[in-house]
Design a protein around this motif. Structure first.
Motif, PDB file in Angstrom:
ATOM      1  N   PRO A 159     106.458 -22.386  27.570  1.00 18.66           N
ATOM      2  CA  PRO A 159     104.990 -22.333  27.494  1.00 18.66           C
ATOM      3  C   PRO A 159     104.409 -22.773  28.894  1.00 18.66           C
ATOM      4  CG  PRO A 159     105.885 -23.880  26.111  1.00 18.66           C
ATOM      5  CD  PRO A 159     107.093 -23.253  26.633  1.00 18.66           C
ATOM      6  N   ARG A 160     104.731 -23.590  29.544  1.00 19.05           N
ATOM      7  CA  ARG A 160     104.122 -23.972  30.851  1.00 19.05           C
ATOM      8  C   ARG A 160     104.174 -23.294  31.913  1.00 19.05           C
ATOM      9  NH1 ARG A 160     105.860 -29.967  31.508  1.00 19.05           N
ATOM     10  NH2 ARG A 160     107.849 -29.165  30.699  1.00 19.05           N
ATOM     11  N   ILE A 161     105.026 -22.233  31.878  1.00 19.89           N
ATOM     12  CA  ILE A 161     105.242 -21.419  33.108  1.00 19.89           C
ATOM     13  C   ILE A 161     104.805 -20.044  32.909  1.00 19.89           C
ATOM     14  CG2 ILE A 161     107.227 -20.424  34.692  1.00 19.89           C
ATOM     15  CD1 ILE A 161     107.519 -23.561  34.232  1.00 19.89           C
ATOM     16  N   ARG A 162     103.658 -19.586  33.894  1.00 18.80           N
ATOM     17  CA  ARG A 162     103.239 -18.343  34.036  1.00 18.80           C
ATOM     18  C   ARG A 162     104.314 -17.085  34.482  1.00 18.80           C
ATOM     19  NH1 ARG A 162      98.714 -15.556  36.423  1.00 18.80           N
ATOM     20  NH2 ARG A 162      99.006 -16.972  38.106  1.00 18.80           N
ATOM     21  N   MET A 163     104.499 -16.233  34.000  1.00 19.82           N
ATOM     22  CA  MET A 163     105.445 -15.264  34.596  1.00 19.82           C
ATOM     23  C   MET A 163     104.927 -13.768  34.376  1.00 19.82           C
ATOM     24  SD  MET A 163     109.064 -16.559  32.622  1.00 19.82           S
ATOM     25  CE  MET A 163     108.556 -17.647  31.489  1.00 19.82           C
ATOM     26  N   ASP A 164     105.467 -13.179  35.471  1.00 16.53           N
ATOM     27  CA  ASP A 164     104.986 -11.724  35.587  1.00 16.53           C
ATOM     28  C   ASP A 164     106.209 -10.947  35.286  1.00 16.53           C
ATOM     29  OD1 ASP A 164     103.504  -9.256  35.863  1.00 16.53           O
ATOM     30  OD2 ASP A 164     103.307  -9.546  37.915  1.00 16.53           O
ATOM     31  N   ILE A 165     106.200 -10.546  34.082  1.00 14.30           N
ATOM     32  CA  ILE A 165     107.324  -9.670  33.774  1.00 14.30           C
ATOM     33  C   ILE A 165     107.325  -8.796  32.420  1.00 14.30           C
ATOM     34  CG2 ILE A 165     109.081 -11.413  34.592  1.00 14.30           C
ATOM     35  CD1 ILE A 165     109.358 -12.597  31.519  1.00 14.30           C
ATOM     36  N   VAL A 166     108.099  -7.953  32.250  1.00 15.70           N
ATOM     37  CA  VAL A 166     108.098  -6.941  31.060  1.00 15.70           C
ATOM     38  C   VAL A 166     108.714  -7.469  29.858  1.00 15.70           C
ATOM     39  CG1 VAL A 166     107.479  -5.014  32.594  1.00 15.70           C
ATOM     40  CG2 VAL A 166     109.655  -5.493  31.541  1.00 15.70           C
ATOM     41  N   GLY A 167     109.799  -8.602  30.284  1.00 15.29           N
ATOM     42  CA  GLY A 167     110.712  -8.841  29.196  1.00 15.29           C
ATOM     43  C   GLY A 167     111.849  -9.610  29.876  1.00 15.29           C
ATOM     44  N   GLY A 168     112.797  -9.715  28.897  1.00 16.97           N
ATOM     45  CA  GLY A 168     114.174 -10.154  29.817  1.00 16.97           C
ATOM     46  C   GLY A 168     115.185 -10.426  28.173  1.00 16.97           C
ATOM     47  N   VAL A 169     116.007 -10.964  28.859  1.00 13.53           N
ATOM     48  CA  VAL A 169     117.221 -11.114  27.986  1.00 13.53           C
ATOM     49  C   VAL A 169     117.752 -12.761  27.865  1.00 13.53           C
ATOM     50  CG1 VAL A 169     118.200  -8.900  27.882  1.00 13.53           C
ATOM     51  CG2 VAL A 169     119.243 -10.681  29.115  1.00 13.53           C
ATOM     52  N   TYR A 170     118.070 -13.156  26.910  1.00 12.07           N
ATOM     53  CA  TYR A 170     118.571 -14.427  26.664  1.00 12.07           C
ATOM     54  C   TYR A 170     120.042 -14.932  26.262  1.00 12.07           C
ATOM     55  CZ  TYR A 170     118.488 -19.379  25.120  1.00 12.07           C
ATOM     56  OH  TYR A 170     118.760 -20.595  25.077  1.00 12.07           O
ATOM     57  N   PHE A 171     120.913 -15.583  27.280  1.00  5.74           N
ATOM     58  CA  PHE A 171     122.353 -15.745  26.723  1.00  5.74           C
ATOM     59  C   PHE A 171     122.368 -17.237  26.335  1.00  5.74           C
ATOM     60  CE2 PHE A 171     122.586 -12.206  29.610  1.00  5.74           C
ATOM     61  CZ  PHE A 171     123.795 -11.402  28.824  1.00  5.74           C
TER      62      PHE A 171
END
Ligand SMILES: Cc1cc2nc3c(=O)[nH]c(=O)nc-3n(C[C@H](O)[C@H](O)[C@H](O)COP(=O)(O)OP(=O)(O)OC[C@H]3O[C@@H](n4cnc5c(N)ncnc54)[C@H](O)[C@@H]3O)c2cc1C
Length: 419
Positions: free
Chosen positions: A180-192
């Motif tokens: 929540p504290r990090i601004r990101m410019d992405i369309v999405g991602g994956v999580y392992f």
């Protein structure tokens, strides 16, 4: 069983992990390294990721095309310096032949098993000797800026699930909710979920302290210069200072291993894959979960209060010099994903470089060679040397103790390209 005398060449994560497990089996272990106790070999400045998510070897479909595409961009993350060198040409040909879907299908279950077993070893080490090296079990994101890349990563997730690895595709919103504290410019991602991370220099310090505590002798400034063999038995190894006899010898000299193996008439195809890392002691913001910036091929790892960025695979020979354009490539990529970072945040920070030991099929060499009865090798781990360090050490300790390896590693034989 009486303890044997074991000489290990190389005090990187592979050599010291082997020393750790061999000493636990009751052997008398000596480690030789040409560096000094303060040197920061490849095992210190890396990105500290323990990666069950990395079940695809470097030699995979698409990599040759990518290498050719990036060849002429000085800031690109992958570079093969063209040169007329027989070893490089032969390595390139072997890499080309290995980079196919069947190879990936064959290697993935073994890489999964090795990485999962190694993650367990790290956790056991932290439980037994204290977690001074900031081991955290928070998983890892792969962040994507483009839909196209996200589609590719979703295919990897599908493959991961088939292998029983916990992974999922997340929208940009879902990732933001976890950071929540990090601004990101992405369309999405994956999580392992099962990936872990640690601070490599602190892990190496803990490992070094522990092996020395149980009596392992580490000889620094002891470059190996030759061998004495009698038929199929190695009798001694010669360093610049001294000769060492032993019952067993283990070669874990990272990217320099082929040079040392050549003196024993052994072929070990390998190329150094240079990478860089940059550590920000006071980053403007610090994600709590590590991430791979997928298009840029940059890893981002929180280490204590600091933040490390690392990347680049430069196949350009045995040369540790820093190429500012490649480092710039890493720095430029960061604000594209984390807009609150600027180039200014990296000003005055000294980059680190390390040479990864890269086999042509992207799989490590672990085991004995058939030419010698008392010699084993553990190297060629490329981008996964930290992650696979402990399990490699454990397997090598089993082998030199005459036990059946706890994981079937026949396919990782150092003889697989000929003796
Ligand atoms: C930028 C970067 C990021 C990375 N990130 C990760 C990561 O997140 N996770 C991961 O799993 N891996 C990562 N890696 C890869 C990992 O760092 C390496 O695979 C690993 O450190 C290799 O360890 P090693 O023990 O084989 O070799 P090294 O650490 O290179 O140790 C080899 C030792 O052998 C010694 N030696 C060499 N020649 C001689 C001789 N003749 N006589 C005596 N001693 C000799 C050297 O002095 C050295 O100390 C990264 C690498 C880089 C460059």
């Amino acid at each position: 069983m009486h303890g044997k005398s074991i000489v290990i060449i190389g005090a990187g994560v592979l050599g010291l992990s082997t020393a750790y497990y061999a000493a636990r089996q009751g052997h008398h272990v000596t480690v030789l390294d040409r560096g000094t106790a303060d040197d920061l070999n490849c095992s210190y400045g890396n990105c500290g990721l323990i990666v069950p998510s990395h079940f695809i070897p470097l030699a995979a479909p698409g990599m040759v095309r990518l290498a050719l595409k990036w060849m002429f961009n000085p800031e690109s993350p992958f570079y093969l310096k063209p040169r007329l060198d027989a070893d490089l040409l032969s390595w390139g040909w072997k890499f080309f032949r290995a980079a196919n879907p069947e190879h990936v299908r064959r290697c993935a279950p073994l890489l999964r098993d090795l990485n999962i077993a190694s993650a367990k070893c790290f956790k056991e080490f932290a439980r037994s000797h204290g977690n001074s090296f900031e081991l955290e079990t928070k998983g890892c994101f792969c962040l994507c800026k483009t839909e196209h890349r996200l589609e590719d990563e979703a295919k990897v997730v599908q493959h991961a699930k088939e292998l029983g690895i916990e992974a999922g595709v997340l929208s940009a919103k879902e990732i933001a909710a976890r950071e929540p504290r990090i601004r990101m410019d992405i369309v999405g991602g994956v999580y392992f979920k099962d990936d872990c991370h640690l601070t490599p220099a602190k892990f190496m310090a803990a490992l070094k302290a522990e092996v020395q505590r149980v009596g392992v002798a580490i000889h620094w400034s002891s470059e190996v210069t030759g061998w004495k063999a009698n038929g199929s038995r190695i009798e001694s190894v010669q360093t610049v200072n001294q000769q060492f006899t032993a019952d067993e010898f283990v070669l874990c000299a990272g990217t320099w291993s082929p040079v040392i193996a050549r003196d024993l008439s052994l072929k070990l195809p390998m190329q150094p894959g240079k990478g860089y890392s940059i550590m920000l002691p006071e980053p403007p913001m610090r994600p709590s979960i590590p991430a791979i910036l997928t298009e840029a091929r940059v890893a981002v790892t929180p280490m204590g209060n600091s933040l490390r960025f690392g990347g680049t695979m430069e196949i350009a020979g045995l040369n540790e010099g820093i190429n500012p354009a490649r480092v710039r490539g890493i720095m430029k990529s960061v604000p594209k994903y984390y807009p609150d970072f600027t180039r200014k945040d990296f000003e005055g920070v000294q980059p680190w470089s390390g040479l990864r030991p890269c086999s042509p099929d992207g799989m490590p060499y672990i085991g004995r060679t058939s030419r010698y009865t008392n010699f084993a090798i553990g190297t060629g781990h490329a981008m996964m040397g930290l992650s696979l360090g402990p399990i490699t050490g454990k397997l090598l300790a089993e082998i030199i103790s005459g036990q059946k390896p706890s994981i079937n590693i026949e396919s990782l034989s150092p003889d697989r390209y000929g003796k």
